[in-house]
Design a protein around this motif. Structure first.
Motif, PDB file in Angstrom:
ATOM      1  N   LEU A   1       0.801  -1.224   0.000  1.00  0.00           N
ATOM      2  CA  LEU A   1       0.000   0.000   0.000  1.00  0.00           C
ATOM      3  C   LEU A   1       0.836   1.277   0.000  1.00  0.00           C
ATOM      4  CD1 LEU A   1      -2.654  -1.114   2.650  1.00  0.00           C
ATOM      5  CD2 LEU A   1      -3.019  -0.894   0.184  1.00  0.00           C
ATOM      6  N   SER A   2       2.117   1.153   0.306  1.00  0.00           N
ATOM      7  CA  SER A   2       2.954   2.341   0.441  1.00  0.00           C
ATOM      8  C   SER A   2       4.408   1.998   0.128  1.00  0.00           C
ATOM      9  CB  SER A   2       2.856   2.891   1.873  1.00  0.00           C
ATOM     10  OG  SER A   2       3.799   3.903   2.126  1.00  0.00           O
ATOM     11  N   SER A   3       5.148   2.992  -0.311  1.00  0.00           N
ATOM     12  CA  SER A   3       6.581   2.798  -0.564  1.00  0.00           C
ATOM     13  C   SER A   3       7.419   3.051   0.688  1.00  0.00           C
ATOM     14  CB  SER A   3       7.044   3.733  -1.686  1.00  0.00           C
ATOM     15  OG  SER A   3       6.891   5.090  -1.301  1.00  0.00           O
ATOM     16  N   THR A   4       6.771   3.369   1.806  1.00  0.00           N
ATOM     17  CA  THR A   4       7.502   3.668   3.039  1.00  0.00           C
ATOM     18  C   THR A   4       8.409   2.508   3.446  1.00  0.00           C
ATOM     19  OG1 THR A   4       5.826   5.197   3.872  1.00  0.00           O
ATOM     20  CG2 THR A   4       7.254   4.190   5.491  1.00  0.00           C
ATOM     21  N   ARG A   5       7.922   1.282   3.288  1.00  0.00           N
ATOM     22  CA  ARG A   5       8.714   0.130   3.701  1.00  0.00           C
ATOM     23  C   ARG A   5      10.020   0.058   2.925  1.00  0.00           C
ATOM     24  NH1 ARG A   5      11.333  -4.590   1.673  1.00  0.00           N
ATOM     25  NH2 ARG A   5      11.815  -5.805   3.537  1.00  0.00           N
ATOM     26  N   ASP A   6       9.993   0.329   1.608  1.00  0.00           N
ATOM     27  CA  ASP A   6      11.212   0.291   0.803  1.00  0.00           C
ATOM     28  C   ASP A   6      12.191   1.362   1.266  1.00  0.00           C
ATOM     29  OD1 ASP A   6      10.184  -1.786  -0.687  1.00  0.00           O
ATOM     30  OD2 ASP A   6       9.389  -0.483  -2.249  1.00  0.00           O
ATOM     31  N   SER A   7      11.672   2.556   1.552  1.00  0.00           N
ATOM     32  CA  SER A   7      12.528   3.635   2.049  1.00  0.00           C
ATOM     33  C   SER A   7      13.108   3.276   3.408  1.00  0.00           C
ATOM     34  CB  SER A   7      11.728   4.939   2.153  1.00  0.00           C
ATOM     35  OG  SER A   7      11.284   5.359   0.876  1.00  0.00           O
ATOM     36  N   CYS A   8      12.312   2.598   4.228  1.00  0.00           N
ATOM     37  CA  CYS A   8      12.771   2.183   5.557  1.00  0.00           C
ATOM     38  C   CYS A   8      13.917   1.187   5.433  1.00  0.00           C
ATOM     39  CB  CYS A   8      11.610   1.568   6.323  1.00  0.00           C
ATOM     40  SG  CYS A   8      11.959   1.293   8.065  1.00  0.00           S
ATOM     41  N   ALA A   9      13.820   0.259   4.492  1.00  0.00           N
ATOM     42  CA  ALA A   9      14.881  -0.735   4.297  1.00  0.00           C
ATOM     43  C   ALA A   9      16.177  -0.066   3.841  1.00  0.00           C
ATOM     44  CB  ALA A   9      14.432  -1.771   3.270  1.00  0.00           C
ATOM     45  N   ILE A  10      16.062   0.937   2.978  1.00  0.00           N
ATOM     46  CA  ILE A  10      17.247   1.673   2.520  1.00  0.00           C
ATOM     47  C   ILE A  10      17.892   2.422   3.683  1.00  0.00           C
ATOM     48  CG2 ILE A  10      18.032   3.596   1.075  1.00  0.00           C
ATOM     49  CD1 ILE A  10      15.787   2.753  -0.919  1.00  0.00           C
ATOM     50  N   ALA A  11      17.046   3.101   4.464  1.00  0.00           N
ATOM     51  CA  ALA A  11      17.560   3.856   5.609  1.00  0.00           C
ATOM     52  C   ALA A  11      18.241   2.923   6.611  1.00  0.00           C
ATOM     53  CB  ALA A  11      16.417   4.612   6.291  1.00  0.00           C
ATOM     54  N   ALA A  12      17.630   1.773   6.871  1.00  0.00           N
ATOM     55  CA  ALA A  12      18.198   0.825   7.834  1.00  0.00           C
ATOM     56  C   ALA A  12      19.550   0.303   7.352  1.00  0.00           C
ATOM     57  CB  ALA A  12      17.231  -0.332   8.054  1.00  0.00           C
ATOM     58  N   ALA A  13      19.664   0.012   6.053  1.00  0.00           N
ATOM     59  CA  ALA A  13      20.929  -0.495   5.508  1.00  0.00           C
ATOM     60  C   ALA A  13      22.041   0.534   5.657  1.00  0.00           C
ATOM     61  CB  ALA A  13      20.743  -0.874   4.043  1.00  0.00           C
ATOM     62  N   GLU A  14      21.707   1.791   5.387  1.00  0.00           N
ATOM     63  CA  GLU A  14      22.710   2.856   5.526  1.00  0.00           C
ATOM     64  C   GLU A  14      23.120   3.023   6.992  1.00  0.00           C
ATOM     65  OE1 GLU A  14      20.913   6.294   3.793  1.00  0.00           O
ATOM     66  OE2 GLU A  14      21.159   5.580   1.732  1.00  0.00           O
ATOM     67  N   LEU A  15      22.154   2.949   7.891  1.00  0.00           N
ATOM     68  CA  LEU A  15      22.452   3.134   9.314  1.00  0.00           C
ATOM     69  C   LEU A  15      23.261   1.972   9.890  1.00  0.00           C
ATOM     70  CD1 LEU A  15      19.038   4.652  10.419  1.00  0.00           C
ATOM     71  CD2 LEU A  15      21.263   5.795  10.562  1.00  0.00           C
ATOM     72  N   ARG A  16      23.070   0.783   9.370  1.00  0.00           N
ATOM     73  CA  ARG A  16      23.860  -0.361   9.846  1.00  0.00           C
ATOM     74  C   ARG A  16      25.351  -0.148   9.571  1.00  0.00           C
ATOM     75  NH1 ARG A  16      19.618  -3.464   7.246  1.00  0.00           N
ATOM     76  NH2 ARG A  16      18.056  -4.020   8.825  1.00  0.00           N
ATOM     77  N   ASP A  17      25.661   0.520   8.473  1.00  0.00           N
ATOM     78  CA  ASP A  17      27.057   0.810   8.159  1.00  0.00           C
ATOM     79  C   ASP A  17      27.652   1.797   9.165  1.00  0.00           C
ATOM     80  OD1 ASP A  17      27.006  -0.848   5.962  1.00  0.00           O
ATOM     81  OD2 ASP A  17      26.514   0.755   4.547  1.00  0.00           O
ATOM     82  N   ARG A  18      26.832   2.730   9.629  1.00  0.00           N
ATOM     83  CA  ARG A  18      27.311   3.775  10.531  1.00  0.00           C
ATOM     84  C   ARG A  18      27.240   3.369  12.004  1.00  0.00           C
ATOM     85  NH1 ARG A  18      23.462   8.092   7.864  1.00  0.00           N
ATOM     86  NH2 ARG A  18      23.587   9.106   9.891  1.00  0.00           N
ATOM     87  N   TYR A  19      26.356   2.432  12.316  1.00  0.00           N
ATOM     88  CA  TYR A  19      26.182   1.995  13.711  1.00  0.00           C
ATOM     89  C   TYR A  19      26.319   0.472  13.748  1.00  0.00           C
ATOM     90  CZ  TYR A  19      24.340   6.696  14.477  1.00  0.00           C
ATOM     91  OH  TYR A  19      24.184   8.063  14.557  1.00  0.00           O
ATOM     92  N   SER A  20      27.516   0.009  13.496  1.00  0.00           N
ATOM     93  CA  SER A  20      27.763  -1.426  13.333  1.00  0.00           C
ATOM     94  C   SER A  20      27.528  -2.223  14.625  1.00  0.00           C
ATOM     95  CB  SER A  20      29.186  -1.665  12.835  1.00  0.00           C
ATOM     96  OG  SER A  20      30.127  -1.112  13.748  1.00  0.00           O
ATOM     97  N   LYS A  21      27.548  -1.542  15.754  1.00  0.00           N
ATOM     98  CA  LYS A  21      27.330  -2.244  17.022  1.00  0.00           C
ATOM     99  C   LYS A  21      25.858  -2.298  17.428  1.00  0.00           C
ATOM    100  CE  LYS A  21      31.921  -1.199  18.902  1.00  0.00           C
ATOM    101  NZ  LYS A  21      32.669  -0.596  20.031  1.00  0.00           N
TER     102      LYS A  21
END
Length: 291
Positions: free
Chosen positions: A96-116
């Motif tokens: 119903l929304s593209s929010t989930r896709d944007s959330c997955a992108i944001a999470a992937a980027e944040l995992r690189d910056r907050y590896s712990k």
């Protein structure tokens, strides 16, 4: 916040501010545009009350909703990651929304910056109080001491058991959203046809049957609950409504008398979902053998 993680979701979940506070979750406001101005929708309606929103819809004012973008989602999660708090994001249905896709992108980027830190996203394949009920049940697991992985797994395991049943009072809103043709909407209105809809396993809103009159459409939702609900007497049932509290209370009485559930919650449908169903949208959510 048990075990130093926060459950995040979007305001499409239609949980009240009281429930949000009770659960200790964070709700990201999604936005809607009305009369040329864009507003964020918070559970407490601080920017634009639901009375005003539905009043304008009754006047024929059109509404456009928008998904959250990567920057907004990144900011919402990073607030907690900076504090050493892990994040479990239960996302609005990708059907119903593209929010989930944007959330997955944001999470992937944040995992690189907050590896712990642990950052998990779940596509709830749900909307409105269906999303809200899954968030509610997952937050209850968190309060009972579940780890972030256990809470994530619970949400994944339960999401396709989260039955969504909807009916609308005015077909014009489904016509505007392209879910009914103008001809079908005109004939349906003339014949007092009320569609009964649900959200399928892919998270799409699907018209399932057509009945005559509001009473029959409410009865159809109850019938589907009778056919598929898993031990309803042990459940928390959630009913959401768009400016039709009397109908929601009536539905609650019917559910209570027939199924005797442990708890029935009633919430108001906000602009993100209400824009597409209009005033009179009435919904019923429960755990079932299948959607």
């Amino acid at each position: 916040m048990s075990d130093r993680y926060i459950i995040l979701t979007e305001s499409s979940c239609d949980l009240s501010q009281e429930l949000v506070d009770q659960l200790g979750i964070e709700v990201l406001p999604l936005t809607f545009t009305m009369e040329g101005k864009t507003y964020p929708h918070y559970p407490d309606g601080r920017e634009f009350s639901l009375d005003l929103f539905y009043g304008k819809m009754h006047q024929g004012v059109s509404v456009v909703t928008a998904a959250a973008n990567v920057a907004e989602l990144t900011e919402a999660m990073e607030v907690y990651l900076k504090q050493g708090i892990d994040v479990l994001f239960l996302c609005f249905s990708s059907g119903l929304s593209s929010t989930r896709d944007s959330c997955a992108i944001a999470a992937a980027e944040l995992r690189d910056r907050y590896s712990k830190r642990k950052i998990f996203t779940v596509d709830t394949l749900a909307a409105c109080g269906g999303q809200g009920l899954l968030v509610y049940l997952t937050a209850q697991r968190q309060k009972a001491g579940a780890t972030i992985e256990e809470a994530r797994d619970f949400a994944e395991e339960q999401k396709l058991h989260l039955a969504h049943w909807f009916t609308v009072d005015d077909l014009v809103y489904l016509k505007r959203g392209g879910r009914l043709s103008p001809t079908v909407a005109a004939v349906g209105t003339m014949l007092n046809i009320k569609p009964v809809l649900h959200v399928d396993d892919e998270g799409h809103l699907i018209p399932l049957e057509k009945v005559r009159g509001r009473k029959a459409s409410i009865g159809a939702m109850l019938r589907h609950m009778e056919e598929t609900a898993i031990r309803p007497e042990e459940q928390t049932i959630l009913i959401s409504h768009a400016d039709c509290l009397e109908d929601a209370e009536h539905l609650r009485t019917l559910v209570e008398n027939q199924f005797h559930p442990r708890q029935i919650l009633i919430t108001e449908i906000g602009p993100i979902v209400g824009a597409h169903g209009g005033p009179g949208l009435l919904t019923l959510f429960f755990l079932a053998e299948h959607r």
